[in-house]
Motif scaffolding. Structure first.
Motif, short mmCIF file in Angstrom:
data_model
loop_
_atom_site.label_atom_id
_atom_site.label_comp_id
_atom_site.label_asym_id
_atom_site.label_seq_id
_atom_site.Cartn_x
_atom_site.Cartn_y
_atom_site.Cartn_z
N LEU A 82 -2.19 -3.60 1.87
CA LEU A 82 -1.74 -3.74 3.30
C LEU A 82 -1.79 -2.41 3.91
CD1 LEU A 82 -0.83 -6.00 5.06
CD2 LEU A 82 1.70 -5.51 4.36
N SER A 83 -1.32 -1.42 3.19
CA SER A 83 -1.20 0.06 3.78
C SER A 83 -2.74 0.81 3.95
CB SER A 83 -0.61 0.92 2.71
OG SER A 83 0.96 0.39 2.29
N VAL A 117 -6.06 5.74 0.98
CA VAL A 117 -4.65 5.50 1.40
C VAL A 117 -4.21 4.43 -0.02
CG1 VAL A 117 -3.20 3.87 2.59
CG2 VAL A 117 -4.61 5.62 3.71
N GLN A 118 -4.96 3.75 -0.41
CA GLN A 118 -4.51 3.07 -1.55
C GLN A 118 -4.35 3.91 -3.14
OE1 GLN A 118 -6.35 -0.81 -2.44
NE2 GLN A 118 -7.06 -0.90 -0.28
N LEU A 119 -5.15 4.82 -3.08
CA LEU A 119 -5.24 5.85 -4.27
C LEU A 119 -3.88 6.63 -4.05
CD1 LEU A 119 -8.95 6.65 -5.22
CD2 LEU A 119 -7.37 5.29 -6.76
N THR A 120 -3.81 7.01 -2.98
CA THR A 120 -2.61 7.99 -2.66
C THR A 120 -1.39 7.23 -3.11
OG1 THR A 120 -3.92 9.19 -0.99
CG2 THR A 120 -1.39 9.25 -0.79
N LEU A 132 -5.76 9.80 -10.77
CA LEU A 132 -6.42 8.65 -10.26
C LEU A 132 -7.32 8.95 -9.10
CD1 LEU A 132 -3.44 6.03 -9.66
CD2 LEU A 132 -5.34 5.85 -10.97
N PHE A 133 -7.32 10.43 -8.51
CA PHE A 133 -8.17 10.56 -7.41
C PHE A 133 -9.53 10.90 -8.05
CE2 PHE A 133 -4.00 11.67 -5.37
CZ PHE A 133 -4.33 10.69 -4.26
#
Length: 169
Positions: A82-83, A117-120, A132-133
């Protein structure tokens, strides 16, 4: 007004159905909740002639309904998705408004922003691990493939409806 509500319903329903169906397509990376992102083609189809609030409504609606159908509502993946889609929609809308970018470029940047955005969110709030990045290049590659497919389908749909779903014929 009724025409607009009907278009919203069709686009949200179509996006939700694609959202569910894409969960059945194997994702090439061993990432929990990884999806291709084909349901985002409804966002590309909606871009011409729609205010940003309507575009956000369509994107949030398809994510909520798709998550309800697939049983993933209120999970970390749902919140990340969603983000991600909300952030990418804002960027895609501004890119469309400039008139400089075509659907392929808008779609690729939208996928890139969505994944970033999702990884952040995952790195800062869920996992707490910035490694994760390191996955981002892989997400960018797979996201670009689906973004190009989305752009092609959206282009063909818009060509057949005269350039915009929102203009009266």
């Amino acid at each position: 007004m009724n025409n607009k509500v009907a278009k919203f319903a069709i686009l949200i329903s179509l996006g939700s159905a694609i959202y569910f169906l894409e969960t059945l397509i194997p994702f090439p990376l061993p990432v929990p909740g990884g999806r291709w992102g084909f349901s985002n083609m409804v966002i590309l189809i909606s871009l011409p002639g729609v205010p940003i609030i309507d575009l956000l409504t369509i994107s949030v609606g398809k994510n909520i309904l798709g998550s309800l159908i697939s049983g993933k509502i209120a999970t970390p993946g749902f919140l990340m998705g969603l983000s991600g889609v909300s952030g990418s929609v804002v960027v895609m809308w501004y890119m469309w408004k400039t008139g400089i970018f075509g659907l392929a470029g808008i779609s690729i940047i939208g996928a890139a922003v969505n994944n970033l955005v999702q990884l952040t969110i995952a790195a800062f709030y869920i996992i707490g691990d910035f490694r994760l990045f390191e996955l981002y290049p892989y997400f960018f590659l797979t996201g670009s493939i689906s973004a190009l497919i989305n752009a092609y389908i959206a282009f063909e749909v818009l060509k057949r409806v005269g350039g915009s779903l929102w203009q009266r014929k």
